[in-house]
Design a protein around this motif. Sequence first.
Motif, PDB file in Angstrom:
ATOM      1  N   ALA A 115       0.809  -1.209   0.000  1.00 36.87           N
ATOM      2  CA  ALA A 115       0.000   0.000   0.000  1.00 36.87           C
ATOM      3  C   ALA A 115       0.847   1.266   0.000  1.00 36.87           C
ATOM      4  CB  ALA A 115      -0.920   0.008   1.218  1.00 36.87           C
ATOM      5  N   SER A 116       2.091   1.149   0.417  1.00 35.45           N
ATOM      6  CA  SER A 116       2.962   2.321   0.517  1.00 35.45           C
ATOM      7  C   SER A 116       3.768   2.580  -0.744  1.00 35.45           C
ATOM      8  CB  SER A 116       3.918   2.153   1.703  1.00 35.45           C
ATOM      9  OG  SER A 116       3.178   2.085   2.911  1.00 35.45           O
ATOM     10  N   ILE A 117       3.648   1.726  -1.720  1.00 34.20           N
ATOM     11  CA  ILE A 117       4.344   1.956  -2.994  1.00 34.20           C
ATOM     12  C   ILE A 117       3.717   3.165  -3.671  1.00 34.20           C
ATOM     13  CG2 ILE A 117       4.781   1.014  -5.298  1.00 34.20           C
ATOM     14  CD1 ILE A 117       4.922  -1.772  -3.994  1.00 34.20           C
ATOM     15  N   PRO A 118       4.536   4.098  -4.143  1.00 35.56           N
ATOM     16  CA  PRO A 118       3.978   5.291  -4.792  1.00 35.56           C
ATOM     17  C   PRO A 118       3.008   4.940  -5.912  1.00 35.56           C
ATOM     18  CG  PRO A 118       6.316   5.608  -4.397  1.00 35.56           C
ATOM     19  CD  PRO A 118       6.011   4.171  -4.030  1.00 35.56           C
ATOM     20  N   GLY A 119       1.898   5.621  -5.925  1.00 34.03           N
ATOM     21  CA  GLY A 119       0.887   5.419  -6.963  1.00 34.03           C
ATOM     22  C   GLY A 119      -0.233   4.490  -6.571  1.00 34.03           C
ATOM     23  N   LEU A 157      -6.173   1.039   3.167  1.00 38.31           N
ATOM     24  CA  LEU A 157      -5.025   1.929   3.275  1.00 38.31           C
ATOM     25  C   LEU A 157      -5.118   2.896   2.112  1.00 38.31           C
ATOM     26  CD1 LEU A 157      -2.645  -0.939   4.324  1.00 38.31           C
ATOM     27  CD2 LEU A 157      -3.444   0.931   5.760  1.00 38.31           C
ATOM     28  N   ASP A 158      -5.679   4.049   2.417  1.00 40.08           N
ATOM     29  CA  ASP A 158      -6.040   5.017   1.379  1.00 40.08           C
ATOM     30  C   ASP A 158      -4.878   5.911   1.036  1.00 40.08           C
ATOM     31  OD1 ASP A 158      -9.510   5.970   1.410  1.00 40.08           O
ATOM     32  OD2 ASP A 158      -8.136   5.710  -0.278  1.00 40.08           O
ATOM     33  N   THR A 159      -3.751   5.319   0.753  1.00 39.06           N
ATOM     34  CA  THR A 159      -2.568   6.132   0.446  1.00 39.06           C
ATOM     35  C   THR A 159      -2.643   6.622  -0.988  1.00 39.06           C
ATOM     36  OG1 THR A 159      -1.320   4.230  -0.333  1.00 39.06           O
ATOM     37  CG2 THR A 159      -1.188   4.727   2.005  1.00 39.06           C
ATOM     38  N   ARG A 160      -2.092   7.758  -1.199  1.00 38.22           N
ATOM     39  CA  ARG A 160      -1.976   8.284  -2.556  1.00 38.22           C
ATOM     40  C   ARG A 160      -0.572   8.066  -3.077  1.00 38.22           C
ATOM     41  NH1 ARG A 160      -6.346   7.858  -2.312  1.00 38.22           N
ATOM     42  NH2 ARG A 160      -8.083   9.274  -2.625  1.00 38.22           N
ATOM     43  N   GLY A 161       0.207   7.338  -2.283  1.00 40.14           N
ATOM     44  CA  GLY A 161       1.540   7.000  -2.774  1.00 40.14           C
ATOM     45  C   GLY A 161       2.432   8.200  -2.973  1.00 40.14           C
ATOM     46  N   ALA A 162       2.439   9.108  -2.020  1.00 39.44           N
ATOM     47  CA  ALA A 162       3.303  10.282  -2.133  1.00 39.44           C
ATOM     48  C   ALA A 162       4.761   9.849  -2.186  1.00 39.44           C
ATOM     49  CB  ALA A 162       3.085  11.205  -0.934  1.00 39.44           C
ATOM     50  N   GLY A 163       5.549  10.521  -3.006  1.00 38.76           N
ATOM     51  CA  GLY A 163       6.989  10.208  -3.050  1.00 38.76           C
ATOM     52  C   GLY A 163       7.434   9.646  -4.380  1.00 38.76           C
ATOM     53  N   ASP A 180       2.635   0.584 -13.995  1.00 37.92           N
ATOM     54  CA  ASP A 180       3.960   0.099 -14.380  1.00 37.92           C
ATOM     55  C   ASP A 180       4.981   0.355 -13.270  1.00 37.92           C
ATOM     56  OD1 ASP A 180       3.732   0.988 -17.930  1.00 37.92           O
ATOM     57  OD2 ASP A 180       2.958  -0.736 -16.804  1.00 37.92           O
ATOM     58  N   SER A 181       4.942   1.543 -12.696  1.00 38.47           N
ATOM     59  CA  SER A 181       5.860   1.880 -11.604  1.00 38.47           C
ATOM     60  C   SER A 181       5.723   0.917 -10.439  1.00 38.47           C
ATOM     61  CB  SER A 181       5.582   3.294 -11.097  1.00 38.47           C
ATOM     62  OG  SER A 181       6.244   4.235 -11.886  1.00 38.47           O
ATOM     63  N   TYR A 182       4.481   0.622 -10.128  1.00 33.97           N
ATOM     64  CA  TYR A 182       4.206  -0.332  -9.044  1.00 33.97           C
ATOM     65  C   TYR A 182       4.838  -1.692  -9.355  1.00 33.97           C
ATOM     66  CZ  TYR A 182       1.439  -3.894  -6.593  1.00 33.97           C
ATOM     67  OH  TYR A 182       1.040  -4.979  -5.866  1.00 33.97           O
ATOM     68  N   ASN A 183       4.612  -2.167 -10.580  1.00 33.23           N
ATOM     69  CA  ASN A 183       5.146  -3.472 -10.951  1.00 33.23           C
ATOM     70  C   ASN A 183       6.669  -3.516 -10.861  1.00 33.23           C
ATOM     71  OD1 ASN A 183       2.876  -5.070 -11.387  1.00 33.23           O
ATOM     72  ND2 ASN A 183       2.598  -4.286 -13.472  1.00 33.23           N
TER      73      ASN A 183
END
Lengths: 108, 108
Positions: free
Chosen positions: A30-34, B102-108, A65-68
């Motif tokens: 969940a913490s991966i950007p995007g 986990l409603d993250t917007r993936g900042a960073g 793609d970034s996530y992958n």
Amino acid sequence: MIRHTVAFSLRHPHDSAEETAFLDTARGLASIPGVQRFEQLRQVSTQSAFRFSFSMEFADAAAYDSYNEHPFHQQFVADRWALEVSDFQELDFVPLEGSSRLDTRGAG
Amino acid sequence: MIRHTVAFSLRHPHDSAEETAFLDTARGLASIPGVQRFEQLRQVSTQSAFRFSFSMEFADAAAYDSYNEHPFHQQFVADRWALEVSDFQELDFVPLEGSSRLDTRGAG
């Protein structure tokens, strides 16, 4: 919007410590950007044997793609998913053209 | 919250008038009392042959039961789904205990 989902079952006994550890570690995705709207779900239809699902959304293909390609995702797949998942089905979704989400509350 | 989803493919040729008619008629499901967040989606993962999905949410099992028993739903399944769908997979979900979205917007 692209919704990435994967329904799956684990090799571990139901409700085991190993099962809990896998799910806990996976929350790091969940913490991966995007990544947006990350959810861990229990699959409850009797028409499928899958026990769990992860669901997440991306604004566009580039974010997906970034996530992958993200190291955490790649390591999770290689070190945990490949070893601990017994079966899975990936389903990815985009809104159907010409439809809009019908946000009815079903009054009546 | 119960999320009811069904991924499916139709017997009709891709992008045919019959395909469009099926999807248009199915939008009526959104008006059944208790149906929330009804979506029509296109399935785009290359790991599955399913072309479409419907997704909707219910506040609880009673609302889901009401939907299943509603005349529009029953007629749609008997008159349209049974005849026009070539393959489908139902997956229903509830939130995993101890997880939160986990409603993250993936900042960073």
